[in-house]
Design an enzyme around this catalytic site. Structure first.
Site, PDB file in Angstrom:
ATOM      1  CE1 TYR A 142     -29.681 -15.799  43.088  1.00  0.00           C
ATOM      2  CE2 TYR A 142     -28.951 -13.601  43.980  1.00  0.00           C
ATOM      3  CZ  TYR A 142     -29.771 -14.435  43.519  1.00  0.00           C
ATOM      4  OH  TYR A 142     -31.081 -14.070  43.535  1.00  0.00           O
ATOM      5  CG  ASP A 234     -22.865 -10.698  39.337  1.00  0.00           C
ATOM      6  OD1 ASP A 234     -22.578  -9.281  39.840  1.00  0.00           O
ATOM      7  OD2 ASP A 234     -23.582 -11.375  39.527  1.00  0.00           O
ATOM      8  CE  LYS A 263     -27.021  -7.754  46.947  1.00  0.00           C
ATOM      9  NZ  LYS A 263     -26.340  -9.154  46.111  1.00  0.00           N
TER      10      LYS A 263
END
Ligand SMILES: *Cc1c(COP(=O)(O)O)cnc(C)c1O
Length: 445
Positions: A142, A234, A263
């Site tokens: 994702y 990522d 995040k």
């Protein structure tokens, strides 16, 4: 447990917010609880119910809901002083210096406002620098809500995974199964000269937590080097979570060309970042010709929160604490599974954990994988431990979403609402929280 206030709020929300939420994963059934406030490792909902929180904002909240004092002070100072200007500030430089000092692949960085923005910009940079169009991604990986990676299918039948994306976009994306060395070599044999980059989470963390098998990340490094393609990790979830301040790339000893962050790096505020070798990152405008820009990018409040977050971790035993509790939780769940559901598999490392409702796990698990599957082939459960996103998708996903999650919530434990999203231990969690959580697992499994 009463939920009258949450139900009434959701009723109102349905009239003015699509699906009643601002991010689709929050729309738990039949309706989500609305959070009133956080308290350490807990959240309290609009009806006054209290839960031990392992969602932790889906990853950013390394310290739980009460940030350490220096973080709170820095946030207040920067919010009061601006809060933003459209001109550079010292805190952006300090935060960049810190990240460059600790993360192996990063010499230079560009801060943006979300993980999605980071991966969009990383893909554009890779295409701009190499002059090639194709991007290889992992099935079940994702990378946020971006056109080039919301793609399903295999190498020969890639197609958009959502309405609103022209199928011609997906023509430039090649999804391959994670952990499959043969598949990645095949794809490079066929398309090597056209591949701008391979983009992968070093651990699939939005698909049940899938650990790389020994040597797989190095294979990605070797094959991209061989063909003049770039390797993008990522690390939006794994960054400053797995492997501590060196991130997953340091833990696995594989250095990508470009790393995306989000995040934790914003200390609970909206953030993203693209880091890498100076010669690559410099290709962004204004020093280079790959356009990249943002009104809120490098927002002083987010920079200050993120910087104090990481500095506090560097100066205190934060990762020791959360990784110890993570291991205790995973080992405890393994013991419970042994008795009650030997077919299931505990996954995760560091402070991430999940139970995948696999259908054929082995019983009598050895120490090698008791504290979470790390693809150790001496583990009895090695074959059943998920290797790909498809392996996770073929688990008892409905049981998680329709039965197990609700039971845990009724026991006062807030987990991610589907089989796929990771769960996180924070610095605010205690040994007592872990005990209470294991008791709930015992009853709900
Ligand atoms: C969360 C996430 C993103 C997207 O970040 P947003 O801030 O939600 O846009 C991208 N990649 C990974 C690996 C993520 O976990």
């Amino acid at each position: 447990m009463r939920h009258d206030e949450s139900r009434a709020l959701y009723d109102r929300a349905l009239s003015v917010l699509a699906g009643g939420v601002n991010s689709s994963v929050r729309a738990t059934k039949p309706y989500p609880f609305f959070v009133e406030r956080g308290d350490g490792a807990h959240v309290i909902d609009a009806d006054g119910n209290r839960y031990i929180d392992y969602v932790m904002g889906y990853g950013p909240l390394l310290y739980g809901h009460d940030a350490p004092e220096p973080v709170q002070a820095a946030v207040q100072k920067h919010a009061a002083a601006g809060p933003m200007y459209g001109a550079p500030t010292e805190i952006e430089v300090e935060h960049a210096e810190f990240v460059a000092r600790h993360v192996p692949s990063v010499e230079m960085i560009r801060f943006v406002n979300s993980g999605t923005e980071a991966t969009v910009s990383a893909v554009r940079l890779a295409r701009g620098v190499t002059g090639r169009d194709k991007i290889v991604i992992m099935q079940g990986g994702y990378h946020g809500a971006q056109e080039s990676t919301l793609v399903d299918g295999g190498p020969d039948d890639a197609h958009p995974s959502t309405a609103g994306i022209p199928s011609s976009f997906a023509e430039h994306t090649i999804p391959v199964p994670f952990n499959d060395t043969e598949a990645i070599h095949d794809v490079f044999e066929k398309h090597g000269d056209d591949i701008a980059a391979v983009m992968a989470e070093p651990i699939l963390a939005n698909m049940g937590i899938v650990h790389p098998v020994d040597g797989y990340l190095q294979t990605l490094r070797d094959v991209t080097d061989e063909h003049g393609s770039l390797l993008i990790f990522d690390e939006v979830i794994t960054g400053f979570r797995v492997g501590g301040l060196q991130c997953a790339q340091g833990k696995f000893g594989v250095t990508p060309d470009i790393t995306t962050f989000g995040k934790i790096i914003g200390g609970g505020f909206p953030v993203g970042a693209i880091g890498g070798k100076a010669e690559l990152i410099e290709q962004f405008t204004p020093s280079g010709n790959v356009f990249q820009s943002g009104t809120f990018s490098g927002h002083p409040v987010a920079m200050a929160a993120g910087h104090e977050y990481l500095k506090y971790a560097a100066e205190n035993g934060v990762y020791d604490h959360i990784n110890r509790l993570g291991k205790r939780l995973r080992t405890g769940i393994s013991d419970i599974l042994e008795d009650q559901a030997p077919e299931y598999t505990v996954v995760g490392s560091d402070s991430m954990f999940k139970t995948v409702f696999t259908r054929h796990g082995a019983s009598g698990r050895s120490d090698a994988c008791k504290s979470g599957c790390v693809q150790d082939d001496s583990c009895d459960n090695f074959d059943a431990c998920p290797k790909t996103g498809a392996d996770v998708a073929s688990a008892e996903t409905d049981r998680w979403e329709r039965v197990f999650w609700h039971e845990m919530k009724d026991h006062g434990i807030f987990l991610t609402a589907n089989q796929f999203e990771s769960q996180f231990v924070s610095y605010a969690h205690t040994d007592e929280d872990i005990e209470e959580t294991l008791e709930a697992y015992k009853e709900a499994l």
